[in-house]
Design a protein around this motif. Structure first.
Motif, PDB file in Angstrom:
ATOM      1  N   ILE A   1       6.778   4.779  -7.199  1.00  0.00           N
ATOM      2  CA  ILE A   1       6.022   3.590  -7.613  1.00  0.00           C
ATOM      3  C   ILE A   1       6.897   2.713  -8.519  1.00  0.00           C
ATOM      4  O   ILE A   1       6.991   1.494  -8.339  1.00  0.00           O
ATOM      5  N   ASN A   2       7.566   3.360  -9.446  1.00  0.00           N
ATOM      6  CA  ASN A   2       8.418   2.595 -10.363  1.00  0.00           C
ATOM      7  C   ASN A   2       9.563   1.901  -9.632  1.00  0.00           C
ATOM      8  O   ASN A   2       9.932   0.777  -9.967  1.00  0.00           O
ATOM      9  N   ASN A   3      10.115   2.563  -8.625  1.00  0.00           N
ATOM     10  CA  ASN A   3      11.190   1.943  -7.840  1.00  0.00           C
ATOM     11  C   ASN A   3      10.729   0.641  -7.195  1.00  0.00           C
ATOM     12  O   ASN A   3      11.439  -0.361  -7.214  1.00  0.00           O
ATOM     13  N   VAL A   4       9.536   0.697  -6.613  1.00  0.00           N
ATOM     14  CA  VAL A   4       9.019  -0.490  -5.937  1.00  0.00           C
ATOM     15  C   VAL A   4       8.793  -1.608  -6.951  1.00  0.00           C
ATOM     16  O   VAL A   4       9.204  -2.754  -6.760  1.00  0.00           O
ATOM     17  N   ILE A   5       8.162  -1.255  -8.060  1.00  0.00           N
ATOM     18  CA  ILE A   5       7.859  -2.259  -9.085  1.00  0.00           C
ATOM     19  C   ILE A   5       9.156  -2.884  -9.621  1.00  0.00           C
ATOM     20  O   ILE A   5       9.261  -4.111  -9.763  1.00  0.00           O
ATOM     21  N   SER A   6      10.163  -2.037  -9.875  1.00  0.00           N
ATOM     22  CA  SER A   6      11.431  -2.561 -10.388  1.00  0.00           C
ATOM     23  C   SER A   6      12.049  -3.536  -9.397  1.00  0.00           C
ATOM     24  O   SER A   6      12.494  -4.628  -9.770  1.00  0.00           O
ATOM     25  N   LEU A   7      12.093  -3.127  -8.136  1.00  0.00           N
ATOM     26  CA  LEU A   7      12.711  -3.983  -7.122  1.00  0.00           C
ATOM     27  C   LEU A   7      12.029  -5.353  -7.087  1.00  0.00           C
ATOM     28  O   LEU A   7      12.686  -6.399  -7.101  1.00  0.00           O
ATOM     29  N   VAL A   8      10.702  -5.342  -7.064  1.00  0.00           N
ATOM     30  CA  VAL A   8       9.961  -6.598  -6.987  1.00  0.00           C
ATOM     31  C   VAL A   8      10.200  -7.438  -8.239  1.00  0.00           C
ATOM     32  O   VAL A   8      10.511  -8.632  -8.159  1.00  0.00           O
ATOM     33  N   GLU A   9      10.102  -6.815  -9.408  1.00  0.00           N
ATOM     34  CA  GLU A   9      10.234  -7.581 -10.651  1.00  0.00           C
ATOM     35  C   GLU A   9      11.666  -8.071 -10.873  1.00  0.00           C
ATOM     36  O   GLU A   9      11.874  -9.131 -11.460  1.00  0.00           O
ATOM     37  N   ASN A  10      12.637  -7.304 -10.376  1.00  0.00           N
ATOM     38  CA  ASN A  10      14.029  -7.762 -10.479  1.00  0.00           C
ATOM     39  C   ASN A  10      14.290  -9.030  -9.673  1.00  0.00           C
ATOM     40  O   ASN A  10      15.275  -9.722  -9.897  1.00  0.00           O
TER      41      ASN A  10
ATOM     42  N   VAL B   1       0.861  -1.188   0.000  1.00  0.00           N
ATOM     43  CA  VAL B   1       0.000   0.000   0.000  1.00  0.00           C
ATOM     44  C   VAL B   1       0.893   1.232   0.000  1.00  0.00           C
ATOM     45  O   VAL B   1       1.788   1.358   0.843  1.00  0.00           O
ATOM     46  N   MET B   2       0.697   2.138  -0.955  1.00  0.00           N
ATOM     47  CA  MET B   2       1.543   3.323  -1.075  1.00  0.00           C
ATOM     48  C   MET B   2       0.916   4.506  -0.314  1.00  0.00           C
ATOM     49  O   MET B   2      -0.279   4.536  -0.069  1.00  0.00           O
ATOM     50  N   LYS B   3       1.751   5.461   0.062  1.00  0.00           N
ATOM     51  CA  LYS B   3       1.268   6.662   0.755  1.00  0.00           C
ATOM     52  C   LYS B   3       0.439   7.534  -0.193  1.00  0.00           C
ATOM     53  O   LYS B   3       0.631   7.483  -1.412  1.00  0.00           O
ATOM     54  N   PRO B   4      -0.464   8.356   0.340  1.00  0.00           N
ATOM     55  CA  PRO B   4      -1.319   9.186  -0.514  1.00  0.00           C
ATOM     56  C   PRO B   4      -0.508  10.119  -1.421  1.00  0.00           C
ATOM     57  O   PRO B   4      -0.903  10.386  -2.550  1.00  0.00           O
ATOM     58  N   ASP B   5       0.646  10.592  -0.951  1.00  0.00           N
ATOM     59  CA  ASP B   5       1.416  11.567  -1.728  1.00  0.00           C
ATOM     60  C   ASP B   5       2.543  10.897  -2.520  1.00  0.00           C
ATOM     61  O   ASP B   5       3.514  11.548  -2.899  1.00  0.00           O
ATOM     62  N   VAL B   6       2.404   9.620  -2.802  1.00  0.00           N
ATOM     63  CA  VAL B   6       3.448   8.903  -3.538  1.00  0.00           C
ATOM     64  C   VAL B   6       3.605   9.499  -4.954  1.00  0.00           C
ATOM     65  O   VAL B   6       2.633   9.966  -5.548  1.00  0.00           O
TER      66      VAL B   6
ATOM     67  N   GLY C   1      -6.069   4.297  -7.152  1.00  0.00           N
ATOM     68  CA  GLY C   1      -7.381   4.838  -6.821  1.00  0.00           C
ATOM     69  C   GLY C   1      -7.262   6.308  -6.496  1.00  0.00           C
ATOM     70  O   GLY C   1      -6.170   6.868  -6.498  1.00  0.00           O
ATOM     71  N   ASP C   2      -8.398   6.934  -6.212  1.00  0.00           N
ATOM     72  CA  ASP C   2      -8.367   8.351  -5.849  1.00  0.00           C
ATOM     73  C   ASP C   2      -7.640   8.526  -4.521  1.00  0.00           C
ATOM     74  O   ASP C   2      -6.883   9.474  -4.327  1.00  0.00           O
ATOM     75  N   GLN C   3      -7.900   7.603  -3.604  1.00  0.00           N
ATOM     76  CA  GLN C   3      -7.363   7.798  -2.278  1.00  0.00           C
ATOM     77  C   GLN C   3      -6.127   6.960  -1.999  1.00  0.00           C
ATOM     78  O   GLN C   3      -5.371   7.251  -1.087  1.00  0.00           O
ATOM     79  N   VAL C   4      -5.949   5.930  -2.790  1.00  0.00           N
ATOM     80  CA  VAL C   4      -4.860   5.038  -2.446  1.00  0.00           C
ATOM     81  C   VAL C   4      -4.348   4.305  -3.681  1.00  0.00           C
ATOM     82  O   VAL C   4      -5.103   4.020  -4.607  1.00  0.00           O
ATOM     83  N   THR C   5      -3.043   4.068  -3.684  1.00  0.00           N
ATOM     84  CA  THR C   5      -2.420   3.300  -4.755  1.00  0.00           C
ATOM     85  C   THR C   5      -1.867   2.020  -4.142  1.00  0.00           C
ATOM     86  O   THR C   5      -1.194   2.083  -3.117  1.00  0.00           O
ATOM     87  N   ILE C   6      -2.193   0.886  -4.751  1.00  0.00           N
ATOM     88  CA  ILE C   6      -1.659  -0.360  -4.206  1.00  0.00           C
ATOM     89  C   ILE C   6      -0.970  -1.163  -5.310  1.00  0.00           C
ATOM     90  O   ILE C   6      -1.319  -1.065  -6.486  1.00  0.00           O
ATOM     91  N   ILE C   7       0.031  -1.915  -4.885  1.00  0.00           N
ATOM     92  CA  ILE C   7       0.758  -2.773  -5.820  1.00  0.00           C
ATOM     93  C   ILE C   7       0.606  -4.213  -5.335  1.00  0.00           C
ATOM     94  O   ILE C   7       1.040  -4.550  -4.228  1.00  0.00           O
ATOM     95  N   GLY C   8      -0.089  -5.036  -6.114  1.00  0.00           N
ATOM     96  CA  GLY C   8      -0.221  -6.448  -5.778  1.00  0.00           C
ATOM     97  C   GLY C   8       1.027  -7.184  -6.236  1.00  0.00           C
ATOM     98  O   GLY C   8       1.557  -6.898  -7.305  1.00  0.00           O
ATOM     99  N   VAL C   9       1.509  -8.106  -5.403  1.00  0.00           N
ATOM    100  CA  VAL C   9       2.713  -8.855  -5.750  1.00  0.00           C
ATOM    101  C   VAL C   9       2.349 -10.326  -5.881  1.00  0.00           C
ATOM    102  O   VAL C   9       1.736 -10.900  -4.973  1.00  0.00           O
ATOM    103  N   VAL C  10       2.709 -10.919  -7.021  1.00  0.00           N
ATOM    104  CA  VAL C  10       2.383 -12.317  -7.269  1.00  0.00           C
ATOM    105  C   VAL C  10       3.676 -13.103  -7.443  1.00  0.00           C
ATOM    106  O   VAL C  10       4.548 -12.701  -8.194  1.00  0.00           O
ATOM    107  N   GLY C  11       3.787 -14.214  -6.728  1.00  0.00           N
ATOM    108  CA  GLY C  11       4.972 -15.064  -6.851  1.00  0.00           C
ATOM    109  C   GLY C  11       5.493 -15.451  -5.474  1.00  0.00           C
ATOM    110  O   GLY C  11       4.859 -15.181  -4.463  1.00  0.00           O
ATOM    111  N   ASP C  12       6.661 -16.057  -5.440  1.00  0.00           N
ATOM    112  CA  ASP C  12       7.233 -16.566  -4.194  1.00  0.00           C
ATOM    113  C   ASP C  12       7.851 -15.427  -3.382  1.00  0.00           C
ATOM    114  O   ASP C  12       8.954 -14.975  -3.659  1.00  0.00           O
ATOM    115  N   LYS C  13       7.127 -14.986  -2.354  1.00  0.00           N
ATOM    116  CA  LYS C  13       7.581 -13.788  -1.652  1.00  0.00           C
ATOM    117  C   LYS C  13       8.839 -14.018  -0.813  1.00  0.00           C
ATOM    118  O   LYS C  13       9.479 -13.062  -0.388  1.00  0.00           O
TER     119      LYS C  13
END
Lengths: 337, 337, 337, 337
Positions: free
Chosen positions: A14-23, A4-9, A33-45
């Motif tokens: 956002i790209n940093n988080v996505i890159s880290l996870v996908e790497n 879950v990202m902060k409202p002022d992200v 969303g209007d109030q919140v941005t979330i990044i779902g992560v799929v795979g072996d955590k």
């Protein structure tokens, strides 16, 4: 896993988080969303275990969506397990009563008790040789001498025996005598001890910690199982709450929850849960009705002179009455007692 | 000790209780009210440890009036103690900051951290070589290798080192390296372990258990002290409550209570108490203001890649800022920092 | 909002959930992992308040990601608020001390106390006219007569007054006298009462419930604010835990958490939190150090004859000493006292 | 009552305490031990309610030995009470099932539900017209309109009705319609409300507060009874603990404890205790086995569209199955269902 990202992200964050996870070889799904941005992560955590994603810029929190225990999890082992202790089966359509004194005090005491409980219907003998006590000035147990008395009682009655272990040394000693190790509430997160008994094949009775969540309890079982010993039986024995009318609060709901989340058998210890003999009978009936696989009951030939936990122990005649009263309940729930 | 009798108690029952108590060499005082009869017991109640008075006819309950710990009790040791770890004094007019990473990860990491925290004002280095983790699949620590890195860091900086021990084996290994043993919250009632370190002279940092009352915590200290090791420092690190906004609930009131009930020094670990870096600074200030003798703070050169508890660790610059902000508070309370 | 699906969910069930959500005008994002399938929901989730999504086939659980309070939320009101009670400002760079007896007992008692606390530095007078007591046989308060005495004390000293209200009737009576309503811990979720005082413009001191989470507490503030009254000050007064050494456990971490989640001012009541006079001084210092906006302290001219909560009340000389000792702390944290 | 003196108490201080107590017409018994001096107090301790003995010099603490509730106490009313709601008897050898929706939504919904639950075996209809909700933005109930629907359902089925009241205003309205008032968990210590309903003769269902001890719960019953209304039935509905797997923790031990301490009937609400439909069936069985006098079960004709607490409501067919499964248990415990 959900990030879950902060409202002022901002976009960069956002790209940093996505890159880290996908790497690390996982996939992401971004929802803005209007109030919140979330990044779902799929795979072996577990691949992300070395990344503290919570500390990346713009991240508010991480919400896990899967349990961290696998071997104890019903999702991956959908039929209920049974655990065999010598000839005694725990789980399935059996209702197993383990009984005996809190502390082993003498050969006579334990043999007398063993005969009495067997006659009433118990199929396992319990007894403490190593006693964890709040004060160092209380009786600490007979140690190996006590284990020998237990073994003699088994020879005389045929009842398998279960004893608490509290250290590697006690495991090494008890290993030669007991049929089932008991891990007490205070040692539920003594992970070193859990791993040691996980390396044996001896069945284990794992009591819930005083302030352990059900999730932590199943993770403690996972510690034992992940070392190769899958013969784990859980034991609910009350949790610590604000209520002081009982020594602990029996969390009876834990039984159906364990049945839903895990395939392991689960029994109830109403004596330690309440600390008072008067409540053992009604709580035993509640336990069988709610779906438990058995009970652990403290029985002492003469509770008023017991060296440990006398006030919560039943004398043999009350135990006999209890077993007789439980039998019609066991029929009702379709279990053998 | 007070024995409260049931409303319907009869004379014979009262006499039985009185006889039993007096036969053990104690005195009794009988008070008969309209609603309740009580028997006051005067003398060494340990003589009654084998009598389960609660089980005698007519007895409703036992009310203890004295604490079961003696060596840790301020009543019998009325001046505050200090504990010396090499040249560092804990307690008295000192305010001691122990800092370092949750888990030791590499020699470079621990030496870098040691230099940084020393520069900021910490006088002891902490670091975990044995990590008790809820899940068996999490990083479990470098063990002896980690202890060696700690010893090297001590050589380089002169800072005494404190490390958690979790078993007899780890005590035997750590004994050669560390200046202070740490007993973690999950092992606070691992009485076997307490007794083992009680046989050494190495100072001990005893963390409070997640659901331990202050009374149980002081009894755990008593276990160590009763074996001969009186160098015990207590550490409040949060208790388990219903609130989930923090990982645990820091029981700040425990500090003045400990100061009243015991002579032992007590410090605060705000990192484990909250689990969130943002709260470490304000809670550190609260701890010094309330009268604590020190702090244990997690510092990691790069929290975002820490293998354990990164989210609650401070980077060196934030730690430096914290120390600077704490100094005027230490002056205010009359302690040296 | 995240919808976590069961491991054995099928395509039809996933589509049902997605259709339901999208038919209410929200967007979804589907993430299918090996172990778990989740559906992220973006948009105004109040549109879904009539759908029990948890009950749809294949749904395991719902994970909320945003708070349900809006007006009290710092995300939507990023600067800290202040609340004005007559000339007294609460919040910002002020540190406000409210003091006075637990229960109003006589005109003389309250006027005497008011003069004393003003001299020491308090800027508001507290006093209970309606006393919620655990037992019906305890003193229940002077009601309107007590409010009149409070008003007289205000005239004599100029101190604004804060009094607890416990029912609509008491609100109607107190409205004519008091400058600030207090909602006690036991009424924090008396939503009917919250709404009633929300319809006034009188400032409100909202105490945290004994077992209320911070989230529920902010939702209680939201009840008041959503009716139009935004003059809410929060008051941490201890939560119920297993620890019995203090009456309640002061959750000091709640202060920095509230500062992070909400813009409302927050003060601390160390007297009710602990129930013991000896701990009021150190906990007051901890409160100012941690960032609280003020304190509520019980002061009684003669605690040993107080009709309510004497053991936790300070006599005027101890209160004076406390204020003097707090002043250097207030300078340190940059607040006016 | 026992007064425990400090270790360093002097004779003058002891005499002061004794004089104060005896001047109020009570008797004392002094016991001087090596470690502790105690003063037993015999007589009506309410005479001391204005003396804060804890604050006298030399006093360490006060230990109460009798309960503060009288009318609800089994000691003074040794036979179990029954409460009559129209023709329905609660307590004794009856097992009473109250069922119905969490919130009343429409006339059709409530009448349909009433017919269904009656057919299955429920003898009372429940339904909420005033809903205390954590967030002000959730559905708050139909109020008087809902009560009218309930009354219609009673006419159609003959089932007495029980509805929650939350304020004096709601009591005045509900008084005309309902057969039994319900006091919800959040209002258990809304003493003003308790006194108001104590002035009526309408039977009361008193739910236990989320963090109320059993002692506080019985004191809340005492508030109602001391105003003249002795028709109180208690309802255990779960307490707040650290465990989050269920919404609350059902304190099943409370049933035998209440049976021992009080003569009032006590029932169980397994729906609110757990928040999850799947656990209602096993916990209902546990409740009947442990000795409860009845159950309150949420039933909704279509839980997936319920406006409140759908996830914990049973659809009529599951409720019917539950009642059928409970019947053999009721026979076993000797109760009529």
């Amino acid at each position: 896993m959900i990030i879950v990202m902060k409202p002022d992200v901002n976009k960069q964050q956002i790209n940093n988080v996505i890159s880290l996870v996908e790497n690390h070889g996982l996939k992401t799904h971004l929802s803005c969303g209007d109030q919140v941005t979330i990044i779902g992560v799929v795979g072996d955590k577990s691949k992300l275990s070395k990344c503290n994603i919570e500390l990346l810029g713009g991240v508010e929190k991480i919400v896990p969506v899967t349990e961290s225990y696998k071997l104890a999890n019903k999702k991956f082992h959908t039929t209920s397990s049974t655990v065999k202790v010598r000839d005694v089966v725990i789980g399935g359509d059996q209702f197993t009563i383990m009984a005996g004194p809190c502390a082993i005090e003498s050969e006579k005491q334990i043999i007398e008790t063993a005969h009495a409980i067997k006659k009433s219907g118990a199929t396992m003998l319990r007894g403490g040789a190593y006693k964890p006590r709040t004060s160092p000035y209380s009786f600490q147990g007979l140690e190996e001498e006590g284990l020998k008395y237990m073994a003699t009682a088994r020879e005389e009655t045929g009842l398998p025996i279960v004893c608490e272990v509290i250290s590697l040394q006690s495991v090494e000693t008890a290993y030669k005598y007991v049929d089932m190790f008991q891990i007490g509430a205070r040692n539920m997160q003594n992970f070193y001890l859990l791993k040691e008994i996980g390396k044996t094949k001896t069945p284990v009775l794992l009591k819930r910690g005083l302030s352990a969540t059900i999730d932590e309890w199943l993770n403690a079982a996972e510690y034992i199982m992940s070392e190769g010993n899958e013969n784990v039986v859980l034991c609910e024995r009350g949790i610590r709450t604000f209520e002081t009318a009982t020594r602990n609060t029996l969390d009876i709901s834990a039984i159906p929850i364990i049945k839903q989340k895990s395939h392991l058998p689960v029994i109830v210890d109403p004596c330690h849960a309440t600390g008072k003999r008067a409540y053992v009978n009604p709580l035993s009936k509640a336990s069988i009705a709610v779906g438990a696989d058995g009970l652990m009951i403290e029985v002492h030939p003469n509770p008023s002179v017991a060296l440990s936990d006398g006030p919560q122990s039943l004398p043999p005649d009350e135990f006999d009455k209890l077993c007789n009263e439980l039998r019609p309940f066991s029929k009702l729930v379709g279990k053998n007692l």
